[in-house]
Write a protein that holds these residues in place. Structure first.
Motif, short mmCIF file in Angstrom:
data_model
loop_
_atom_site.label_atom_id
_atom_site.label_comp_id
_atom_site.label_asym_id
_atom_site.label_seq_id
_atom_site.Cartn_x
_atom_site.Cartn_y
_atom_site.Cartn_z
N LYS A 41 -16.78 25.34 -36.40
CA LYS A 41 -15.34 25.41 -36.14
C LYS A 41 -15.02 24.89 -34.75
N ASN A 42 -15.83 23.96 -34.27
CA ASN A 42 -15.58 23.42 -32.95
C ASN A 42 -15.78 21.91 -32.97
N GLU A 43 -15.20 21.24 -32.00
CA GLU A 43 -15.26 19.78 -31.93
C GLU A 43 -16.68 19.28 -31.69
N ALA A 44 -17.49 20.05 -30.97
CA ALA A 44 -18.87 19.63 -30.71
C ALA A 44 -19.68 19.58 -32.00
N ALA A 45 -19.43 20.51 -32.90
CA ALA A 45 -20.11 20.49 -34.21
C ALA A 45 -19.74 19.22 -34.96
N SER A 46 -18.48 18.83 -34.87
CA SER A 46 -18.03 17.59 -35.52
C SER A 46 -18.77 16.39 -34.93
N SER A 47 -18.97 16.38 -33.62
CA SER A 47 -19.68 15.28 -32.97
C SER A 47 -21.12 15.20 -33.46
N LEU A 48 -21.75 16.36 -33.62
CA LEU A 48 -23.14 16.40 -34.12
C LEU A 48 -23.20 15.89 -35.56
N LYS A 49 -22.22 16.27 -36.36
CA LYS A 49 -22.19 15.82 -37.76
C LYS A 49 -21.96 14.32 -37.85
N VAL A 50 -21.06 13.79 -37.01
CA VAL A 50 -20.84 12.34 -36.97
C VAL A 50 -22.14 11.63 -36.57
N GLY A 51 -22.91 12.27 -35.68
CA GLY A 51 -24.19 11.71 -35.25
C GLY A 51 -25.31 11.85 -36.27
N GLY A 52 -25.01 12.47 -37.41
CA GLY A 52 -25.98 12.52 -38.50
C GLY A 52 -26.72 13.83 -38.68
N LEU A 53 -26.34 14.89 -37.96
CA LEU A 53 -27.04 16.16 -38.09
C LEU A 53 -26.44 17.03 -39.19
N SER A 54 -27.32 17.81 -39.81
CA SER A 54 -26.90 18.85 -40.73
C SER A 54 -27.65 20.11 -40.35
N VAL A 55 -27.12 21.24 -40.75
CA VAL A 55 -27.72 22.53 -40.39
C VAL A 55 -29.16 22.63 -40.89
N ASN A 56 -29.39 22.31 -42.15
CA ASN A 56 -30.74 22.46 -42.71
C ASN A 56 -31.75 21.55 -42.06
N ILE A 57 -31.37 20.31 -41.81
CA ILE A 57 -32.30 19.37 -41.18
C ILE A 57 -32.60 19.80 -39.75
N LEU A 58 -31.60 20.31 -39.03
CA LEU A 58 -31.83 20.78 -37.67
C LEU A 58 -32.77 21.98 -37.67
N ARG A 59 -32.58 22.90 -38.60
CA ARG A 59 -33.49 24.06 -38.69
C ARG A 59 -34.93 23.60 -38.88
N GLU A 60 -35.14 22.62 -39.75
CA GLU A 60 -36.48 22.10 -39.99
C GLU A 60 -37.06 21.46 -38.72
N ALA A 61 -36.22 20.70 -38.00
CA ALA A 61 -36.68 20.05 -36.77
C ALA A 61 -37.05 21.08 -35.70
N ILE A 62 -36.28 22.16 -35.62
CA ILE A 62 -36.58 23.23 -34.66
C ILE A 62 -37.90 23.88 -35.01
N ASN A 63 -38.10 24.18 -36.29
CA ASN A 63 -39.36 24.79 -36.72
C ASN A 63 -40.55 23.88 -36.41
N LYS A 64 -40.35 22.59 -36.59
CA LYS A 64 -41.43 21.64 -36.34
C LYS A 64 -41.77 21.57 -34.85
N ILE A 65 -40.75 21.47 -34.01
CA ILE A 65 -40.99 21.31 -32.57
C ILE A 65 -41.56 22.60 -31.95
N ARG A 66 -41.21 23.73 -32.54
CA ARG A 66 -41.71 25.01 -32.05
C ARG A 66 -43.12 25.33 -32.54
N ALA A 67 -43.49 24.78 -33.65
CA ALA A 67 -44.84 24.98 -34.22
C ALA A 67 -45.21 26.46 -34.32
N GLY A 68 -44.25 27.28 -34.80
CA GLY A 68 -44.51 28.69 -35.01
C GLY A 68 -44.40 29.57 -33.79
N LYS A 69 -44.12 29.00 -32.63
CA LYS A 69 -44.02 29.78 -31.39
C LYS A 69 -42.67 30.49 -31.31
#
Length: 161
Positions: free
Chosen positions: A121-149
């Motif tokens: 519900k904010n303009e920054a979220a819209s910017s991220l979506k225009v840039g190609g991000l989605s919630v599910n893909i970001l969650r996966e990327a976070i899990n990958k970069i954290r490697a379970g930490k």
């Protein structure tokens, strides 16, 4: 908001966002300021996450800058005092909630980014979506970069790959 729950990097991002808002003559600290500070962070963690999501960093930056340019500038006696907007307060509360759900003791940069996007519900979220991000893909990327930490220290981001 309990600032002690935020990592050193997250606190730095919040400070940089506030400085950006103040320097831009904005009265309210908006999620767009947070996103801008995240995108300009020297460790480039946000940019890496966006690229890991097959997103476009430059398009995200440009769209966020357009959104920042729409914010009213205040001059004179009203200038110089920056307070968090309702959107920012909601985003920070969501970041804390996401940290709790993921059993983190501290709120990290990626949880701030995730909260901006998941709030939606904010303009920054819209910017991220225009840039190609989605919630599910970001969650996966976070899990990958954290490697379970888990974020169990104020310097948690320094342990990521």
């Amino acid at each position: 908001m309990n600032i002690e729950r935020y990592t050193e990097k997250s606190r730095q991002i919040l400070q940089n966002a506030q400085t950006l808002a103040l320097g831009s003559g904005h009265q309210k600290l908006m999620p767009q300021h947070l996103l801008s500070a995240l995108l300009e962070d020297s460790d480039n963690l946000t940019q890496k996450l966006i690229m890991n999501c097959n997103g476009n960093v430059e398009l995200t930056k440009a769209e966020n800058q357009r959104s920042l340019n729409k914010i009213s500038v205040v001059e004179g006696s009203g200038a110089g005092n920056v307070t968090a907007s309702q959107e920012t307060a909601r985003t920070l509360l969501l970041a804390e909630k996401l940290s709790d759900q993921n059993q983190d003791q501290f709120v990290t940069l990626e949880r701030l980014l995730q909260a901006i996007l998941e709030d939606g519900k904010n303009e920054a979220a819209s910017s991220l979506k225009v840039g190609g991000l989605s919630v599910n893909i970001l969650r996966e990327a976070i899990n990958k970069i954290r490697a379970g930490k888990k974020a169990d220290s104020a310097s948690a981001e320094s342990t990521y790959e």
